[in-house]
Write an enzyme that holds these catalytic residues in place. Structure first.
Site: not given
Ligand SMILES: Cc1cc2nc3c(=O)[nH]c(=O)nc-3n(C[C@H](O)[C@H](O)[C@H](O)COP(=O)(O)OP(=O)(O)OC[C@H]3O[C@@H](n4cnc5c(N)ncnc54)[C@H](O)[C@@H]3O)c2cc1C
Length: 302
Positions: A131, A134-135
């Site tokens: 992701c 997200c990361d």
């Protein structure tokens, strides 16, 4: 024994939960977490009622709406088995609990597809991620690789060229994303593109250090020094629970009719885990509502 068990915590399951609770069906919701895929989505512009909303905020609103109604929930454990009983179903969770109900709605959605190469599993969470949204910020200033050639991979590249030192895009095929996205992304000064290359291995002792890739045309192998690998090669349905009970299509999605019925009395499915086309939040929510209303009709007939 509750009348209904809903498995999942995304848009389909939470909507099913609201509909079931409002119909006063004695319901248990079992999910590993609440929110589902929208938790990894930054901007949503196509959920009606909101011109723009971030995924986590939208799912917070779903959760608040669900919590207005009496409903038993067990959030955390994963459901690992579903079996048929005389007059109902039994589900087992990975913390050793089991629950029975007369009807079940499976709304377990999808998860990112794995590359299945050496090093991937061992370095998951240590540089291997699924992701970028997200990361991505964790890899600011580093060299990274994005694996995939579709829109998700291209969106990940678009994010990462702005924050990483260098981005390598590695795709097994020519790019398959929308031309508008390709045009926006390709050409960044800090991007190298390896088309028709496969990832052979992800290497590193305690964190990702290198990926080995192979040119499918020439067989030549290269090693790229990276601190992060973003695997963006699509999603697969979390339909294992239904295997051997309900029918799955070639993609592994649970086959349902227009009433979310699987063909097994009392077993319904809704959202991305099913073969209903167009995987969208509004579609999953609508299907979740339908599944709960249909489960109610089934329970009333018993
Ligand atoms: C990056 C990205 C961007 C997107 N952008 C948009 C967008 O802008 N607009 C839009 O409409 N849609 C968008 N989508 C699609 C949308 O997120 C999905 O269609 C929707 O979330 C499907 O909802 P669902 O409830 O079926 O499944 P999911 O959201 O996948 O939820 C499944 C739930 O089930 C739980 N679960 C799974 N297996 C188990 C188990 N064994 N035991 C217990 N719990 C389990 C999971 O933890 C999760 O809570 C996007 C998707 C992605 C990945």
């Amino acid at each position: 024994m509750p009348e209904l068990i809903i498995i999942g915590g995304g848009p389909a399951a939470l909507t099913a939960a609201v509909y079931a609770a409002r119909k006063r069906i004695d319901t248990l919701l079992l999910s590993t977490e609440l929110g589902g895929q929208p938790l990894t989505t930054l901007g949503i512009e196509n959920y009606m009622g909101y011109q723009y909303i971030e995924g986590p905020e939208l799912m917070q609103k779903f959760e608040e709406q669900m919590k207005q109604f009496p409903l038993e929930q067990k959030i955390g454990p994963a459901v690992i088995a579903l079996s048929r009983l005389d007059g109902g179903f039994e589900v087992k969770t990975d913390n050793g609990e089991s629950y029975q109900a007369k009807a079940v709605i499976i709304a377990t959605g999808k998860r990112p597809r794995s590359l299945n190469v050496p090093g991937e599993e061992r370095l998951r969470g240590r540089g291997v991620t699924y992701c970028a949204i997200c990361d991505g910020p964790l890899f600011a200033g580093e060299k990274v690789a994005v694996i995939g050639g579709g829109n998700s991979a291209l969106e990940a590249v678009d994010d990462m060229v702005k924050i990483a030192e260098h981005v390598h895009l590695v795709s097994l095929t020519p790019l398959t994303g929308d031309q508008i996205v390709i045009d926006r992304v390709i050409g960044a000064a800090n991007l190298s593109v390896f088309l028709e290359h496969e990832v052979v291995e992800i290497e590193g002792s305690s964190r990702v250090e290198v990926i080995a890739i192979r040119d499918l045309k020439t067989g030549e192998q290269k090693k790229l020094k990276v601190g992060g690998v973003f695997i963006e090669i699509g999603l697969i349905p979390n339909s294992e629970l239904a295997k051997g009970i309900a029918k799955l299509n070639k993609l592994g999605e649970i086959e349902v009719n227009c009433a979310c019925a699987t063909g097994i009395p009392g077993l319904y499915a809704a959202g991305d885990v099913t073969d209903v086309p167009e995987k969208q939040i509004v579609v999953a929510a609508g299907e979740g509502a339908k599944a709960a209303l249909q489960a109610r009709r089934y329970l009333q007939r018993l």
